[in-house]
Design a protein around this motif. Structure first.
Motif: not given
Length: 472
Positions: A210-215
């Motif tokens: 799973r690729i997540v956004e910063p924050g």
């Protein structure tokens, strides 16, 4: 969520491993640093790897010292930043299958040279926007598939460097978009891995997880990590990632405002809503990475800069033992524009286009070292102007100023030349820890201390010196 405003940033660089405590006003209240360097690969001693276990130990030592100097109850959250591209394979039980191949390792040089057997370079660049550096993640993945196919088959996950240490902190395996964007494996508009590219090299997209956004909150400090780091168990851990993206954000750069990070190399990058990744941009050596915020792209180019100045210091000013840089600057300030015909071609090192072609022309029997030094500064200022122009074209914007950070921003003559050659004001930012600051703003927002990283940034008092064109 904790109500404190202190963020602990673990920052792993090529030469130092650091733990830094920074508050919501951007003030560093405690820091600790230990040296870092690549190690020989235990399986191929001529190659270089990062010993992540050793780095982790250093992080824990640094963290313990930092935490002992602050109020633990005021820690809002934790994050990790590192250099780009590097990572390695893990199995389904969380065991690392091979050491992290360092970006300084030469084993991937022939992979990049022969990338065309998998996908034409122009097509690869069109999809990913990333220049064909030999250290790109794609080359490491191909090296694994060609040389360690059993490990590739056995693997469950490829983790980038920040995610490896986040995994050590939380037990959760999650990658972030800013590191993915350095890999030469992602599609720029979608901010996801390119199925086409991964199919071409024979590596399943699901192995990136799973690729997540910063924050994004990725987990909390585990009991084991708490004992090792001194940080309270249950403290939130927030995704950030690639140091460059957070240095840009931490500089306070707005959209379409180029940021010049001036050191041994100069990196000029801009946060833009647009990008171009055609053959023209490839030939101009423009790289485009994913910004820390969706909808923006970090378009950049780079060239050697202070590395040439250091050559001049050692070669031409070796007799000056005290205040050598001031001597160099004050001498060059007395030289007229144009340096009495002395010119420098600053291609002392060319990463992508073969042999260096640096040269000095126009020398006479009356030429002085001050003329040569000023000619270096003028040539580098012209290089900045050229870089600004190609970024404006790729991003379809017009820059109104340039932010400048780093050691090279302290040279007053160089700053005046930069403003003159680019035709826009140069704003010198007195903020030494832009990467740490930028990452911390995402943590402040994730932990509820601000509505967004941008809102958190409003609490920072940037001290800015403005150099206008026409002042040389």
């Amino acid at each position: 969520m904790p109500k404190g405003d202190i963020v602990i940033v673990f920052d792993c660089g090529a030469t130092n491993v650091r733990a830094i405590a920074i508050n919501s006003k951007g003030s560093v209240i405690a820091s600790e640093s230990l040296p870092n360097s690549p190690s020989p690969d235990p399986f191929y001693p001529a190659y270089r790897i990062w010993n992540v276990e050793e780095i982790w130990k250093k992080m824990c030592i640094a963290s313990g010292k930092v935490v002992s100097r602050i109020n633990k109850g005021n820690i809002a959250g934790i994050t990790v930043t590192t250099f780009g591209v590097d990572g390695t394979l893990f199995d389904k039980n969380g065991k690392m299958l091979y050491p992290v191949i360092s970006w300084q390792c030469e084993r991937t040089n022939p992979v990049m040279e022969n990338i065309g057997k998998y996908i034409p370079l122009v097509d690869l660049y069109k999809i990913t926007g990333v220049l064909p550096f030999t250290f790109n993640t794609i080359n490491k993945i191909i090296w694994f598939t060609e040389n360690k196919p059993d490990l590739t088959e056995k693997s469950s996950m490829f983790l980038f460097m920040p995610s490896i240490f986040s995994y050590f902190l939380t037990g959760e395996m999650i990658n972030d978009t800013t590191m993915a964007g350095t890999s030469m494996l992602t599609e720029l508009p979608s901010r996801q891995f390119s199925v086409e590219v991964l199919d071409r090299i024979g590596f399943p997209a699901e192995k990136f997880g799973r690729i997540v956004e910063p924050g994004t909150l990725t987990g909390t400090i585990s009991k084991k990590a708490s004992l090792e780091t001194g940080i309270k168990a249950g403290t939130p851990v927030v995704a950030t990632g690639h140091d460059t993206q957070f240095a840009i954000f931490g500089s306070g750069a707005e959209k379409n405002q180029p940021v010049l990070s001036s050191g041994t190399w100069e990196i000029l990058m801009v946060r833009s809503e647009n990008f171009e990744s055609g053959k023209e941009q490839l030939d101009l050596s423009i790289t485009t990475e994913l910004d820390s915020r969706p909808g923006l792209y970090d378009i950049g180019c780079q060239w050697i800069a202070s590395g040439i100045i250091e050559w001049a210091r050692k070669t031409l000013f070796g007799d000056i033992k005290k205040h050598v840089y001031e001597t160099m600057i004050s001498g060059a300030e007395k030289v007229p524009a144009g340096c009495n015909g002395v010119k420098v071609v600053p291609k002392f090192y060319e990463e992508l286009k073969g042999k260096p072609e640096g040269r000095i022309t126009g020398l006479t029997l009356e030429s002085t070292r001050d003329e040569i030094y000023r000619a270096i500064l003028e040539s580098l200022s012209q290089r900045l102007a050229d870089g600004k122009e190609v970024l404006e074209k790729a991003g379809r914007f017009r820059a109104e100023s340039i932010l400048c950070v780093g050691g090279g921003s302290k040279n007053r003559l160089w700053n005046r030349l930069r403003a003159d050659y680019t035709g826009v004001p140069v704003k010198i930012i007195d903020q030494k820890e832009t990467t740490v600051l930028g990452a911390s703003l995402f943590v402040q927002a994730a932990c509820g201390n601000a509505s967004s990283p941008e809102e958190a940034g409003k609490a920072i008092n940037y001290k800015t010196e403005i150099v206008e064109p026409g002042t040389r």
